[in-house]
Design a protein around this motif. Structure first.
Motif, PDB file in Angstrom:
ATOM      1  N   HIS A  89       0.835  -1.206   0.000  1.00  0.00           N
ATOM      2  CA  HIS A  89       0.000   0.000   0.000  1.00  0.00           C
ATOM      3  C   HIS A  89       0.871   1.257   0.000  1.00  0.00           C
ATOM      4  N   ALA A  90       1.935   1.239   0.808  1.00  0.00           N
ATOM      5  CA  ALA A  90       2.824   2.397   0.895  1.00  0.00           C
ATOM      6  C   ALA A  90       3.512   2.663  -0.441  1.00  0.00           C
ATOM      7  N   GLU A  91       3.901   1.599  -1.116  1.00  0.00           N
ATOM      8  CA  GLU A  91       4.559   1.771  -2.412  1.00  0.00           C
ATOM      9  C   GLU A  91       3.601   2.395  -3.429  1.00  0.00           C
ATOM     10  N   GLN A  92       2.349   1.949  -3.416  1.00  0.00           N
ATOM     11  CA  GLN A  92       1.354   2.478  -4.357  1.00  0.00           C
ATOM     12  C   GLN A  92       1.060   3.957  -4.096  1.00  0.00           C
ATOM     13  N   GLN A  93       1.117   4.371  -2.822  1.00  0.00           N
ATOM     14  CA  GLN A  93       0.745   5.732  -2.444  1.00  0.00           C
ATOM     15  C   GLN A  93       1.953   6.669  -2.269  1.00  0.00           C
ATOM     16  N   SER A  94       3.150   6.176  -2.543  1.00  0.00           N
ATOM     17  CA  SER A  94       4.385   6.951  -2.354  1.00  0.00           C
ATOM     18  C   SER A  94       4.565   7.372  -0.894  1.00  0.00           C
ATOM     19  N   TYR A  95       4.230   6.452   0.024  1.00  0.00           N
ATOM     20  CA  TYR A  95       4.452   6.686   1.438  1.00  0.00           C
ATOM     21  C   TYR A  95       5.868   6.232   1.809  1.00  0.00           C
ATOM     22  N   VAL A  96       6.423   6.834   2.856  1.00  0.00           N
ATOM     23  CA  VAL A  96       7.741   6.467   3.351  1.00  0.00           C
ATOM     24  C   VAL A  96       7.614   6.069   4.819  1.00  0.00           C
ATOM     25  N   PHE A  97       8.110   4.881   5.156  1.00  0.00           N
ATOM     26  CA  PHE A  97       8.177   4.461   6.555  1.00  0.00           C
ATOM     27  C   PHE A  97       9.503   4.939   7.141  1.00  0.00           C
ATOM     28  N   PRO A  98       9.509   5.494   8.359  1.00  0.00           N
ATOM     29  CA  PRO A  98      10.757   5.983   8.948  1.00  0.00           C
ATOM     30  C   PRO A  98      11.651   4.879   9.490  1.00  0.00           C
ATOM     31  N   GLY A  99      11.126   3.675   9.606  1.00  0.00           N
ATOM     32  CA  GLY A  99      11.898   2.558  10.129  1.00  0.00           C
ATOM     33  C   GLY A  99      11.188   1.258   9.828  1.00  0.00           C
ATOM     34  N   PRO A 100      11.638   0.143  10.419  1.00  0.00           N
ATOM     35  CA  PRO A 100      11.005  -1.159  10.188  1.00  0.00           C
ATOM     36  C   PRO A 100       9.517  -1.132  10.546  1.00  0.00           C
ATOM     37  N   VAL A 101       8.716  -1.870   9.787  1.00  0.00           N
ATOM     38  CA  VAL A 101       7.272  -1.930  10.019  1.00  0.00           C
ATOM     39  C   VAL A 101       6.955  -3.115  10.925  1.00  0.00           C
ATOM     40  N   SER A 102       6.132  -2.880  11.935  1.00  0.00           N
ATOM     41  CA  SER A 102       5.720  -3.958  12.836  1.00  0.00           C
ATOM     42  C   SER A 102       4.237  -3.845  13.139  1.00  0.00           C
ATOM     43  N   VAL A 103       3.584  -5.007  13.288  1.00  0.00           N
ATOM     44  CA  VAL A 103       2.172  -5.086  13.650  1.00  0.00           C
ATOM     45  C   VAL A 103       2.044  -6.050  14.826  1.00  0.00           C
ATOM     46  N   ASP A 104       1.570  -5.549  15.959  1.00  0.00           N
ATOM     47  CA  ASP A 104       1.377  -6.380  17.150  1.00  0.00           C
ATOM     48  C   ASP A 104      -0.100  -6.383  17.534  1.00  0.00           C
ATOM     49  N   PHE A 105      -0.523  -7.449  18.207  1.00  0.00           N
ATOM     50  CA  PHE A 105      -1.915  -7.600  18.623  1.00  0.00           C
ATOM     51  C   PHE A 105      -1.987  -7.574  20.143  1.00  0.00           C
ATOM     52  N   GLU A 106      -2.965  -6.804  20.677  1.00  0.00           N
ATOM     53  CA  GLU A 106      -3.058  -6.616  22.116  1.00  0.00           C
ATOM     54  C   GLU A 106      -4.503  -6.696  22.593  1.00  0.00           C
ATOM     55  N   LEU A 107      -4.665  -7.003  23.864  1.00  0.00           N
ATOM     56  CA  LEU A 107      -5.988  -7.085  24.481  1.00  0.00           C
ATOM     57  C   LEU A 107      -6.502  -5.695  24.845  1.00  0.00           C
ATOM     58  N   ALA A 108      -7.784  -5.458  24.561  1.00  0.00           N
ATOM     59  CA  ALA A 108      -8.472  -4.246  25.013  1.00  0.00           C
ATOM     60  C   ALA A 108      -9.764  -4.687  25.689  1.00  0.00           C
ATOM     61  N   ASP A 109      -9.819  -4.560  27.011  1.00  0.00           N
ATOM     62  CA  ASP A 109     -10.966  -5.050  27.777  1.00  0.00           C
ATOM     63  C   ASP A 109     -12.258  -4.309  27.451  1.00  0.00           C
ATOM     64  N   ASP A 110     -12.155  -3.100  26.903  1.00  0.00           N
ATOM     65  CA  ASP A 110     -13.362  -2.319  26.641  1.00  0.00           C
ATOM     66  C   ASP A 110     -13.984  -2.609  25.278  1.00  0.00           C
ATOM     67  N   LEU A 111     -13.357  -3.463  24.472  1.00  0.00           N
ATOM     68  CA  LEU A 111     -13.883  -3.750  23.138  1.00  0.00           C
ATOM     69  C   LEU A 111     -14.726  -5.014  23.136  1.00  0.00           C
ATOM     70  N   PRO A 112     -15.907  -4.987  22.503  1.00  0.00           N
ATOM     71  CA  PRO A 112     -16.712  -6.203  22.372  1.00  0.00           C
ATOM     72  C   PRO A 112     -16.188  -7.075  21.230  1.00  0.00           C
ATOM     73  N   THR A 113     -16.636  -8.309  21.177  1.00  0.00           N
ATOM     74  CA  THR A 113     -16.266  -9.204  20.085  1.00  0.00           C
ATOM     75  C   THR A 113     -16.675  -8.588  18.751  1.00  0.00           C
ATOM     76  N   GLY A 114     -15.764  -8.682  17.790  1.00  0.00           N
ATOM     77  CA  GLY A 114     -16.048  -8.163  16.463  1.00  0.00           C
ATOM     78  C   GLY A 114     -15.610  -6.738  16.241  1.00  0.00           C
ATOM     79  N   ARG A 115     -15.087  -6.078  17.282  1.00  0.00           N
ATOM     80  CA  ARG A 115     -14.615  -4.697  17.151  1.00  0.00           C
ATOM     81  C   ARG A 115     -13.103  -4.649  17.336  1.00  0.00           C
ATOM     82  N   LEU A 116     -12.481  -3.662  16.724  1.00  0.00           N
ATOM     83  CA  LEU A 116     -11.036  -3.501  16.866  1.00  0.00           C
ATOM     84  C   LEU A 116     -10.669  -2.033  16.914  1.00  0.00           C
TER      85      LEU A 116
END
Length: 240
Positions: A89-116
């Protein structure tokens, strides 16, 4: 469904043998997470030049307990695929990342099932010429974006340019932005290192513990912010 997301979902099905479709049937779908990540990137793009925009590269996807539990067996695969999708997506939009890209998943107690919810930040890549031995022996150092860099006499320059001792890939940082001066204490009375930081005539200046100054002494725990990057001074307790 767009072609890009269809390809993303097809790759995921292949990567985890098609089982994700059953596991996620009534929960957050991976393609929804990917779409949310792309929106997060689009909404936080900052103009660098006419043809380049900088975007976040550190992402935290918050999910309900049930969604996080369903996702757990596939987290590594999902994270890798979503990083690849963001890079496309970044390549298509000419976006620049300032460093390595990372995606982590975490618990949020206030979110119901199906929401993020997605949180992100631009975390610049930080490098220096210091060796592991120099870092290990240092009695003072800088903590920057999860990395450590020794502060030894006579000091160190910090900036975006290749001639800086500590280099930060942050567009808000000048080529030679600030300098830490380190003076050895007097051995006869056991006085510690004396450390000060000064601005080197940068475009955007610096904040020391939240205050904009041109120069300042620093101590253990002092924070110095330049551009979008915050660094923390650390002193080893004995002998400094």
């Amino acid at each position: 469904m767009s072609g890009g997301f269809q390809r993303f979902e097809n790759r995921l099905e292949s990567a985890i043998s098609g089982v994700f479709a059953r596991a996620f049937r009534s929960a957050v779908q991976p393609v929804e997470i990917s779409a949310a990540l792309q929106r997060e990137v689009d909404n936080n793009a900052q103009i660098l030049s006419r043809d380049r925009r900088i975007v976040p590269n550190d992402f935290h996807v918050e999910l309900s307990r049930s969604d996080l539990d369903r996702l757990a067996p596939y987290q590594e695969t999902l994270s890798a695929e979503m990083v690849d999708s963001l890079r496309d997506h970044a390549e298509q939009q000419s976006y620049v990342f300032p460093g390595p890209v990372s995606v982590d998943f975490e618990l949020a107690d206030d979110l119901p099932t199906g929401r993020l919810r997605v949180r992100s930040r631009a975390q610049a890549k930080v490098t220096s010429n210091a060796t592991h031995t120099q870092t290990g022996r240092a009695t003072a150092y800088l903590e920057i974006n999860g990395t450590t860099h020794p502060l030894t006499p006579p000091g160190a320059t910090v900036g975006r340019g290749t001639d800086a001792d500590v280099r930060i890939n942050d567009p808000g940082v000048s080529r030679r932005h600030i300098e830490f001066r380190v003076v050895t204490g007097r051995a006869e009375d056991g006085s510690p290192l004396q450390i000060a930081v000064r601005d080197l005539g940068s475009t955007n200046g610096m904040l020391v513990d939240g205050q904009k100054v041109a120069q300042s002494p620093v101590d253990d725990g002092t924070t110095v912010r330049i551009g979008s990057t915050t660094m923390t001074v650390r002193l080893v307790s004995e002998g400094v």
